[in-house]
Design a protein around this motif. Structure first.
Motif, short mmCIF file in Angstrom:
data_model
loop_
_atom_site.label_atom_id
_atom_site.label_comp_id
_atom_site.label_asym_id
_atom_site.label_seq_id
_atom_site.Cartn_x
_atom_site.Cartn_y
_atom_site.Cartn_z
N ARG A 444 -70.25 5.71 -14.43
CA ARG A 444 -69.22 6.34 -15.25
C ARG A 444 -68.58 7.51 -14.50
O ARG A 444 -67.36 7.66 -14.48
N ILE A 448 -64.70 8.00 -12.94
CA ILE A 448 -63.88 9.19 -13.22
C ILE A 448 -63.34 9.76 -11.91
O ILE A 448 -62.15 10.06 -11.79
N TRP A 468 -61.42 10.46 -22.61
CA TRP A 468 -62.83 10.62 -22.27
C TRP A 468 -63.48 11.79 -23.02
O TRP A 468 -64.69 11.99 -22.92
#
Length: 520
Positions: A444, A448, A468
């Protein structure tokens, strides 16, 4: 060939006035053949083609993607440290308020203008004025795509918006209320599914740049991703990958994604078409004006911009260097690294000498935006200050973005090993090491960061932070970056307010069914 679609406004839909005079109805019931109106339009495929072209113009005009959307909303990203310039920059620094600050009115109006034109096409195109079914599907499919595109940006910019799916039929239609966000998302997806069905996978050379079925599928996948519907997002985005229509440019041509040398290329899923033209009428919706890259003002360095410009925050450069980047760094950032150049290919230290002095005076590390700054057009003297000769198409969705969104959707479903495949396609093209054996949480964070490395300067970052739930972490009172991204202005993101910009005061005054966004 370049810019096959001349997205210029050629229409003005007129309202017929019925005046109550005592004379023959036949005398009054006349159509003025010297003007374009609903009475003498919608007769031929050529008429519809003009309407479709005109439908796109509000998107590329100065008051939307051509400039104003960047001046305010897109520069809210934590990548950009904005040099204050009065009300021009208060939206991008979280210091603006409705009725005082600039740049909320224009994108709202332009998007709804495009929606009106799309609705007009959907309602008026039929088998009589466009007998050829394939041509008719292409026209109507573009209208569904444009309506979804406009609602998509309205929803993510303003948060609470009217959902408009027909042209006004009565007085009440001129004063629509705000719709539930879920209803707007549902309509966006429905419109994109119509567009998927109606649009071709590719267009001929003369129509390159028009939205395709793949563009509709990609935007649908992105829409599901923004809603956290990971399964539906993965399905749609996988369909784009499996179509075989798109591929990544090789590393030595990566820069072609951001200049005029190879537009509408194999990596482009959808891009807005711009023309560098000498004629310039600020914000005008007329033929031949308003489709140039005025966004140059917002991405050029301080001593080139007619505004005060901005710096790229150091954390962005640090991430590129920590990742061992050269391919993407060289196309994204301008600072003092080996081989770095400025406008017209001049050495960085020579071309940016005056900007370095500004950075020193502001206490900022001299890091500048390269994408969409006009550097590839020519020297500083050759690039018009308003960007009128900057004709670089803006890549709205690239295949690299599709791959990263697919990786995210898969990872959020626990399919991290599969997500690595698509993440590493992007990293391999960038000539950096692949990522393997990651946990879901590690993946994750890698995604990003990867979106920063691949997409900085392409108007994705702020929307990403909001979806997010990280906008307050990086742009709030205390930033995880350490140095605050908006330190030059002192602006600070406030949760439950700055996720969206304010509803324009003029719209609230005109429509009592609208309510202002929370916090304003």
């Amino acid at each position: 060939m370049k810019k096959y679609i001349k997205f210029t406004a050629v229409l003005a839909f007129a309202v017929c006035l019925m005046l109550p005079f005592s004379c023959s109805e036949d005398l009054l019931d006349q159509v003025n053949t010297n003007t374009i109106s609903s009475g003498n339009f919608w007769k031929t495929p050529e008429d519809v083609q003009l309407a479709v072209n005109g439908m796109f113009h509000p998107f590329t005009g100065t008051f939307f993607w051509g400039r104003i959307l960047h001046t305010g909303a897109m520069l809210r990203s934590d990548a950009f440290n904005i040099r204050p310039f009065g009300t021009n920059t208060t939206m991008s620094t979280f210091q603006g308020e409705a009725g005082i600050a600039r740049w909320a009115v224009e994108p709202w109006q332009e998007a709804y203008k495009a929606i009106f034109r799309a609705n007009s096409i959907i309602e008026n195109v039929n088998g009589e004025n466009v007998p050829d079914a394939t041509q008719r599907d292409g026209f109507v499919g573009q209208a569904y795509f444009a309506r979804a595109f406009a609602h998509w940006y309205l929803l993510n910019l303003y948060g609470n918006i009217p959902l408009v799916t027909n042209t006004p039929q009565g007085d009440e239609d001129f004063f629509p209320p705000q719709a539930a966000r879920a209803d707007v998302w549902a309509q966006i997806v429905a419109d994109l599914e119509q567009a998927e069905t109606l649009l071709p996978a590719t267009w001929g050379a003369e129509d390159a740049g028009r939205p395709t079925s793949g563009a509709a599928t990609a935007l649908k996948g992105k829409s599901y991703l923004y809603q956290g519907n990971w399964g539906a997002a993965a399905t749609a985005l996988m369909n784009v990958v499996n179509s075989g229509t798109y591929s990544l440019l090789p590393a030595d041509r990566y820069h072609e994604n951001f200049d005029e040398s190879n537009e509408n290329n194999e990596e482009s899923v959808f891009e807005l078409q711009f023309l560098g033209v000498e004629s310039f009428v600020w914000g005008s919706d007329i033929p031949g004006a308003g489709s140039m890259g005025n966004f140059h003002l917002d991405y050029s360095p301080p001593e080139k911009s007619f505004d005060q410009g901005h710096f790229i925050n150091s954390w962005v450069k640090d991430l590129f260097e920590a990742n061992g980047e050269t391919v993407r760094r060289n196309a994204t950032l301008a600072y003092d690294y080996p081989g770095s150049t400025g406008y017209g290919g001049l050495p960085f230290l020579e071309d940016f000498a005056a900007d370095l002095l500004v950075a020193d005076a502001d206490g900022m590390e001299p890091i500048f935006t390269r994408k969409y700054s006009g550097m590839s057009v020519g020297t500083r003297d050759q690039v018009d200050g308003l960007g009128t000769n900057v004709g670089t198409n803006w890549r709205i969705i690239r295949y690299a973005d599709v791959l990263l969104m697919l990786a995210e959707a898969l990872n959020e479903q626990g399919q991290t090993a599969d997500a690595e495949t698509y993440l590493n396609m992007v990293r391999t093209r960038a000539e950096v090491d692949a990522k393997t054996g990651l946990s879901q949480d590690d993946m994750r964070q890698v995604i990003i960061d990867e979106r920063v490395l691949e997409l900085t300067g392409e108007s994705h970052r702020f929307f990403d932070l909001v979806r997010w739930g990280l906008a307050d972490d990086y742009l709030g009172e205390t930033s995880l970056h350490g140095a605050h991204p908006k330190s030059l202005s002192g602006g600070v993101f406030k949760a439950d307010k700055h996720e969206y910009i304010w509803i324009p005061q003029s719209e609230l005054d005109a429509n009592e069914n609208l309510n202002q966004n929370p916090g304003y």
